[in-house]
Design a protein around this motif. Structure first.
Motif, PDB file in Angstrom:
ATOM      1  N   ILE A 172       0.760  -1.193   0.060  1.00  0.00           N
ATOM      2  CA  ILE A 172       0.148  -0.053  -0.206  1.00  0.00           C
ATOM      3  C   ILE A 172       0.600   1.242   0.005  1.00  0.00           C
ATOM      4  O   ILE A 172       1.816   1.272   0.710  1.00  0.00           O
ATOM      5  CB  ILE A 172      -0.994  -0.112   1.263  1.00  0.00           C
ATOM      6  N   ASP A 173       0.468   2.128  -0.792  1.00  0.00           N
ATOM      7  CA  ASP A 173       1.214   3.491  -0.962  1.00  0.00           C
ATOM      8  C   ASP A 173       0.264   4.562  -0.227  1.00  0.00           C
ATOM      9  O   ASP A 173      -0.978   4.546  -0.899  1.00  0.00           O
ATOM     10  CB  ASP A 173       1.828   3.757  -2.248  1.00  0.00           C
ATOM     11  N   LEU A 174       0.498   5.442   0.585  1.00  0.00           N
ATOM     12  CA  LEU A 174      -0.417   6.541   0.984  1.00  0.00           C
ATOM     13  C   LEU A 174       0.671   7.987   0.723  1.00  0.00           C
ATOM     14  O   LEU A 174       1.529   7.976   0.889  1.00  0.00           O
ATOM     15  CB  LEU A 174      -0.373   6.595   2.452  1.00  0.00           C
ATOM     16  N   HIS A 175      -0.092   8.601  -0.190  1.00  0.00           N
ATOM     17  CA  HIS A 175       0.636   9.899  -0.463  1.00  0.00           C
ATOM     18  C   HIS A 175      -0.207  11.353  -0.010  1.00  0.00           C
ATOM     19  O   HIS A 175      -1.451  11.322  -0.140  1.00  0.00           O
ATOM     20  CB  HIS A 175       0.648  10.194  -1.911  1.00  0.00           C
ATOM     21  N   VAL A 176       0.569  12.082   0.505  1.00  0.00           N
ATOM     22  CA  VAL A 176      -0.231  13.213   1.125  1.00  0.00           C
ATOM     23  C   VAL A 176       0.312  14.228   0.144  1.00  0.00           C
ATOM     24  O   VAL A 176       1.468  14.669  -0.016  1.00  0.00           O
ATOM     25  CB  VAL A 176       0.507  13.680   2.442  1.00  0.00           C
ATOM     26  N   SER A 177      -0.401  14.809  -0.823  1.00  0.00           N
ATOM     27  CA  SER A 177      -0.065  15.677  -1.669  1.00  0.00           C
ATOM     28  C   SER A 177      -0.445  17.280  -1.532  1.00  0.00           C
ATOM     29  O   SER A 177      -1.602  17.678  -1.445  1.00  0.00           O
ATOM     30  CB  SER A 177      -0.937  15.523  -3.085  1.00  0.00           C
ATOM     31  N   LEU A 178       0.582  18.062  -1.356  1.00  0.00           N
ATOM     32  CA  LEU A 178       0.451  19.517  -0.886  1.00  0.00           C
ATOM     33  C   LEU A 178       0.837  20.460  -2.177  1.00  0.00           C
ATOM     34  O   LEU A 178       2.010  20.569  -2.487  1.00  0.00           O
ATOM     35  CB  LEU A 178       1.234  19.903   0.324  1.00  0.00           C
ATOM     36  N   CYS A 179      -0.143  21.175  -2.835  1.00  0.00           N
ATOM     37  CA  CYS A 179       0.113  21.559  -4.140  1.00  0.00           C
ATOM     38  C   CYS A 179      -0.162  23.242  -4.130  1.00  0.00           C
ATOM     39  O   CYS A 179      -1.084  23.706  -3.265  1.00  0.00           O
ATOM     40  CB  CYS A 179      -1.027  21.200  -4.944  1.00  0.00           C
ATOM     41  N   ALA A 180       0.843  23.802  -4.658  1.00  0.00           N
ATOM     42  CA  ALA A 180       0.592  25.219  -4.647  1.00  0.00           C
ATOM     43  C   ALA A 180      -0.319  25.948  -5.599  1.00  0.00           C
ATOM     44  O   ALA A 180      -0.933  25.302  -6.500  1.00  0.00           O
ATOM     45  CB  ALA A 180       2.077  26.182  -5.209  1.00  0.00           C
ATOM     46  N   VAL A 234       4.810  15.847  -2.461  1.00  0.00           N
ATOM     47  CA  VAL A 234       4.354  14.558  -2.149  1.00  0.00           C
ATOM     48  C   VAL A 234       4.933  13.909  -1.173  1.00  0.00           C
ATOM     49  O   VAL A 234       6.229  13.746  -1.105  1.00  0.00           O
ATOM     50  CB  VAL A 234       4.111  13.687  -3.341  1.00  0.00           C
ATOM     51  N   LEU A 235       4.387  13.484   0.177  1.00  0.00           N
ATOM     52  CA  LEU A 235       4.737  12.916   1.242  1.00  0.00           C
ATOM     53  C   LEU A 235       4.326  11.533   1.230  1.00  0.00           C
ATOM     54  O   LEU A 235       2.770  11.257   1.159  1.00  0.00           O
ATOM     55  CB  LEU A 235       4.135  13.583   2.521  1.00  0.00           C
ATOM     56  N   LEU A 236       5.137  10.616   1.040  1.00  0.00           N
ATOM     57  CA  LEU A 236       4.881   9.294   0.430  1.00  0.00           C
ATOM     58  C   LEU A 236       5.302   8.359   1.471  1.00  0.00           C
ATOM     59  O   LEU A 236       6.455   8.225   2.061  1.00  0.00           O
ATOM     60  CB  LEU A 236       5.669   9.122  -0.775  1.00  0.00           C
ATOM     61  N   GLY A 237       4.361   7.514   1.847  1.00  0.00           N
ATOM     62  CA  GLY A 237       4.712   6.232   2.809  1.00  0.00           C
ATOM     63  C   GLY A 237       4.372   4.907   2.016  1.00  0.00           C
ATOM     64  O   GLY A 237       3.105   4.836   1.307  1.00  0.00           O
TER      65      GLY A 237
END
Ligand SMILES: [Fe+2]
Length: 242
Positions: A172-180, A234-237
């Motif tokens: 499983i990949d979890l991505h937190v995406s923070l976009c300008a 992208v902060l990816l686990g």
């Protein structure tokens, strides 16, 4: 210096809806356990203001610490081709990144200094992935940070790791995406039933995406608003099954 924009626990970045995922009372719980669901993207789980503060902290403290990751199209993919329609493309990409394999790496040290690593290693980050996965995940997980600037992308790939016995049956990949706000668009295209038929925008300010890998997908080049410089973080686990 530790940024007080970055909370110690991932849970503190969630809004009320995101916390319901953690509490096990959201319709999204176990979504990735559905055999038909390989991927989900949600813009309604993170606290907008807090996410924007984290994004600014990353731009301010981390942008200069990243490494360029560049895998261009190999020229031999054309020059050595011998059969019409026989093209084969390995994974291509360009972005800036921090790999967390070595804690001595400059970017890792910077991520630890500002408290980003702590949040990505927090128990609630894993618990959140586990809630979406609908099954127990391993106690240790992989981390990566990506920054997509103008023109950065990831070509078609499937994230299958047949050489790794722990990952070869999927993960499983979890991505937190923070976009300008000055990003005009970037899209995540993924496959369903053998075709690249599905597309979602990853340009909203605060998006959570989750993947039950492997499956084919790609990320289109990031396009900024005219004359602007802007990026998506992208902060990816990456989580193995327990
Ligand atoms: Fe991927």
């Amino acid at each position: 210096m530790r940024s007080n924009a970055i909370p110690a626990e991932f849970e503190d970045l969630l809004n009320a809806s995101g916390r319901r995922v953690l509490a096990g009372s959201h319709a999204l719980c176990s979504a990735l356990a559905n055999p038909r669901t390989r991927f989900l993207a949600r813009t309604d789980l993170l606290d907008r203001a807090k996410a924007e503060r984290v994004r600014r902290a990353l731009e301010q403290s981390l942008a200069d610490e990243l490494e360029l990751m560049e895998r261009p199209i190999p020229p031999e993919s054309i020059s050595k081709m011998r059969h019409d329609y026989g093209e084969l493309l390995p994974k291509t990409s360009r972005a800036h990144t921090i790999y967390f394999e070595s804690r001595r790496e400059r970017g890792v040290k910077a991520a630890e200094r500002i408290g980003l690593a702590r949040m990505m290693r927090s128990a609630s980050f894993r618990a959140f992935a586990e809630a979406l996965a609908g099954r127990p995940l391993a106690a240790n997980w992989g981390l990566q940070v990506l920054r997509y600037g103008a023109g950065d992308y990831a070509g078609p790939h499937n994230d299958h790791h047949p050489e790794n016995k722990d990952a070869r049956s999927g993960y499983i990949d979890l991505h937190v995406s923070l976009c300008a706000p000055d990003v005009a668009h970037q899209w995540l295209v993924y496959s369903r039933a053998g075709h690249f038929s599905e597309v979602v925008s990853v340009a909203p300010p605060a998006t959570v995406t989750a993947y039950r890998l492997p499956f084919w997908h790609y990320t289109t080049p990031l396009v900024t608003k005219r004359g602007k410089d802007a990026a998506r973080w992208v902060l990816l686990g990456s989580f193995l099954y327990a």
